[in-house]
Enzyme design. Structure first.
Site, PDB file in Angstrom:
ATOM      1  N   ASP A 479       0.823  -1.204   0.000  1.00 19.98           N
ATOM      2  CA  ASP A 479       0.000   0.000   0.000  1.00 19.98           C
ATOM      3  C   ASP A 479       0.863   1.262   0.000  1.00 19.98           C
ATOM      4  O   ASP A 479       2.055   1.229   0.326  1.00 19.98           O
ATOM      5  CB  ASP A 479      -0.916  -0.001   1.222  1.00 19.98           C
ATOM      6  CG  ASP A 479      -2.250   0.689   0.954  1.00 19.98           C
ATOM      7  OD1 ASP A 479      -2.347   1.461  -0.015  1.00 19.98           O
ATOM      8  OD2 ASP A 479      -3.197   0.454   1.726  1.00 19.98           O
ATOM      9  N   ASP A 549     -10.327   2.088  -3.395  1.00 20.78           N
ATOM     10  CA  ASP A 549     -10.847   1.829  -2.054  1.00 20.78           C
ATOM     11  C   ASP A 549     -12.364   1.814  -2.051  1.00 20.78           C
ATOM     12  O   ASP A 549     -12.978   1.364  -1.078  1.00 20.78           O
ATOM     13  CB  ASP A 549     -10.357   2.912  -1.082  1.00 20.78           C
ATOM     14  CG  ASP A 549      -8.985   2.595  -0.510  1.00 20.78           C
ATOM     15  OD1 ASP A 549      -8.536   1.442  -0.638  1.00 20.78           O
ATOM     16  OD2 ASP A 549      -8.358   3.509   0.058  1.00 20.78           O
TER      17      ASP A 549
END
Length: 741
Positions: A479, A549
């Site tokens: 990430d 997301d």
């Protein structure tokens, strides 16, 4: 043969399966562009394509000669200041302050295959591929510097890649202030520019605008390719649609600041350039040093936007993604993030994994919160050692328990970031990107580590590799949740501060390269607050990325539709999450959530232990369905049919067809139910017109040409009214599964 060279006219003709790219050495020994478009047969000369004219208010190169000016010349890699007033492909400041250059043709060589680009991701060739490369060396006598232009032609994949390399042979210092990867001057400006724009949770929405005189561009200055703009643009004719018409695609294999630009001049020539963003960029070349630009990938299609996209999909899936997982079907996973966030312990994770396994899930991924004292997003990034209060048996013990269930185990990292509340920051506060004496902005309570420094990359490699060596880990989610601000490095001198962003991404690539080389069996998935660094550079190291997301099925229609303009659906992480959705609060059926997520790297992002019996049964059926068809989803040919960005946006349709056209799956999605609609037909694509097909759940047999020209008669769009007269059926979807008889 993909590359021809005419010695007499000094012309280069690059041919892919369906396109031609022609350029030549000009009378001033620079390179001029002649043609890019549909494939034409090779012949001894295309000299007639080069035209100039005597025009007023125009400067000319040679005194007394009014026949040759760069202002009217379509060029390959133009400079500034010698009769061309358009923005150049490059600029170099010399020690005397001059920005004038004169790189002239010196030599070239044509060879099979494709060389690697030092330190950078790029497409590649394998033995037996029909790939040829021409390397053209240009030389500036006054600077004593070389400029090497690299063109690689993927004949079968129907694509051309380009990059440039600068080499300083002199004793003087040269400062490169602009270095595009590719430039092309198209003959006219009758185009619409298509780009992929957005922001967090709505990445890669399709935007289209008509070219006008002047400059139109997209860019990033955030230290990442960003979710706001993607390093891609296409130029399409106004009449071009998904299946008909001309389109040119340009994509940069790079993950940091970029510029993609079209400049239309007074002669209606469209100059396309793409490369590292010159904003806040400078690269100092000392004697003997070189600088390599990232790779640009160019695609031409006369079969519409789908034709362009399918060329990118095939190339990127087969010759950009690498390693074991390139050609292997991806495991169905459960990720705990939206199910638990930071609130979990070993017992909870094992229970989630056990119940997921019972439903058919193959991989369990532990997300953020397993390290340091990470109970929220304010601490512990950089402390990549286990929190034994949550996981008393460590990552190794947890991974062993989950693999003992017959599942694989995956783990989340955010290696490029650090929290100020961490042992790493306490020990090395100078390891963050910052400018001494200036305020340090934060994002998500975190700071960016200075990956332009080798010692920082080495430290992260050691921490991550220690964990990966000592536990049965088969998947890593990498990430990156923070853009760069106050960009500076205390390790670099003043005259190299504008190199930080590029050096940073080279450090990221270096860490990826070292980890993927040591752990070739691990499936890496890239992530950057979801889809904020979804680009070809990442795809080189991680064959799939977390697309966004935003896991809402309705929003994902636009996100995945836009992403598919360049990137294969096998690269798009797509999960079924809980409702109400955590990003937008929408409630959609489990069926629709799955029907959207099937067209990607499929998985779940929820707490399966909180699901009811009926939901679990449906989830089990979904997993069985995807296992039955995942080779088709991953390796089939993807077609966009109905766009959520056109009309009222109430409908989206796409499909995937087997390479041999024996099987296909169509996804048809409707946002809001509308009363008393007309009967509609759905026209399919990618079938064999001579095949006879059956459709699961629909009686009858259908010829391929019938399904493509007449279509499927739809009946599921009729509204219905319940006892209280409320219209229902919002956010509905349906799959059509076709089989050759």
């Amino acid at each position: 043969m993909a590359i021809f060279y005419n010695e007499k006219t000094r012309e280069f003709h690059l041919q892919t399966a369906k396109s031609s790219y022609i350029f030549r050495v000009l009378e001033n020994n620079q390179l001029g562009h002649l043609f890019y478009g549909k494939k034409v047969r090779h012949k001894n000369s295309f000299e007639h394509l080069f035209v100039q004219g005597n025009r007023p208010n125009t400067p000319y190169l040679k005194e007394g000669d009014m026949s040759f000016t760069l202002e009217q010349t379509k060029q390959e890699y133009p400079s500034y200041g010698t009769t061309d007033f358009r923005e150049p492909a490059f600029q170099i400041i010399q020690e005397d302050g001059s920005r004038i250059t004169d790189f002239q043709y010196k030599s070239h060589r044509i060879f099979e295959g494709k060389p690697k680009l030092a330190g950078l991701p790029a497409t590649y060739a394998e033995k037996g591929d029909n790939v040829e490369t021409v390397e053209i060396t240009l030389y500036d006598r006054l600077m004593d510097a070389e400029l090497i232009l690299l063109y690689s032609v993927y004949e079968d994949y129907d694509a051309i890649t380009r990059s440039a390399k600068f080499i300083n042979h002199s004793k003087q210092h040269l400062n490169i202030t602009r270095a595009m990867s590719a430039n092309i001057d198209l003959i006219d400006a009758n185009y619409e520019m298509l780009q992929l724009s957005g922001a967090w949770a709505r990445e890669r929405h399709v935007k289209t605008r008509r070219l006008e005189a002047g400059i139109q561009n997209i860019s990033s200055t955030r230290g990442a390719s960003s979710g706001h703009q993607n390093p891609f643009l296409a130029l399409k004719r106004p009449e071009t649609n998904e299946f008909l018409g001309e389109v040119f695609g340009f994509n940069l294999v790079y993950s940091a600041n970029f510029l993609a630009q079209v400049e239309v001049d007074y002669l209606d020539v469209s100059r396309v350039s793409i490369g590292i963003n010159p904003f806040d960029f400078n690269w100092l070349l000392e004697e003997g040093e070189s600088f390599q630009t990232p790779e640009a990938v160019m695609v031409y299609s006369d079969q519409g936007l789908n034709g362009m996209s399918q060329r990118y999909h095939e190339l990127y899936q087969s010759r950009l993604a690498r390693g074991k997982w390139r050609d292997k079907v991806r495991p169905i996973l459960t990720n705990n993030w939206e199910g638990t966030y930071f609130n979990f312990n070993e017992e909870k994770i094992v229970d989630m994994a056990k119940q997921s396994k019972e439903l058919g899930v193959e991989l369990f991924v532990l997300d953020d919160g397993w390290f340091g004292k990470r109970d929220d997003d304010t601490t512990s990034l950089g402390d990549w050692f286990v929190d034994y209060e949550k996981l008393p048996n460590g990552i190794t013990g947890l991974a062993e328990k989950i693999t003992a269930l017959g599942m694989d185990f995956g783990l989340w990292f955010e290696p490029e970031m650090v929290s100020k509340i961490s042992k790493l920051y306490e020990t090395h506060p100078d390891w963050v990107i910052h400018v001494k004496g200036r305020n340090q902005s934060h994002g998500r309570n975190q700071y960016v580590l200075d990956f332009s420094r080798n010692e920082v990359v080495d430290a992260l490699y050691k921490m991550m590799s220690d964990i990966l060596r000592n536990a049965p880990i088969s998947y890593v989610k990498w990430d990156m949740n923070r853009y760069m601000t106050e960009i500076g490095s205390v390790a670099l001198p003043a005259d190299r501060q504008r190199e930080v962003v590029h050096r940073y991404i080279l450090g990221v690539y270096d860490l990826y390269e070292r980890l993927t080389a040591e752990f070739p069996d691990i499936l890496f998935e890239s992530c950057a607050s979801g889809g904020c660094r979804f680009d070809p550079g990442m795809l080189y190291y991680a064959p799939q990325g977390w697309t966004s997301d935003d896991t809402d099925a309705v929003e994902r229609l636009k996100i995945q539709y836009g992403t598919s303009f360049v990137y294969p659906i096998s690269s798009m992480g797509a999960h079924v999450s809980a409702v109400p959705n955590h990003q937008v609060g929408r409630v959609t059926s489990l069926k629709t959530r799955a029907n959207v997520a099937y067209f990607g790297a499929f998985g779940y992002e929820l707490d399966v232990t909180e699901m009811g019996v009926e939901e679990k049964l449906e989830m089990k059926e979904q997993i069985a369905f995807f296992k039955q068809h995942r080779e088709l989803f991953q390796f089939g040919t993807f077609y966009r049919i109905t766009s959520p960005f056109e009309g009222d946006g109430n409908r989206t349709t796409w499909m995937v067809a087997a390479k041999d056209k024996s099987k296909a799956i169509v996804g048809d999605y409707h946002i809001l139910c509308k009363p008393n609609q007309s009967f509609k037909r759905l026209l399919l694509k990618g079938l064999n017109e001579d095949f006879i097909y059956t459709i699961d759940g629909i009686d009858g047999e259908y010829n391929g040409d019938e399904l493509m020209e007449i279509g499927i008669q739809l009946d599921h769009e009729r509204f219905r009214v319940d006892e209280e007269h409320n219209v229902t059926g919002d956010f509905s979807s349906r799959l059509f599964i076709l089989h050759k008889k």
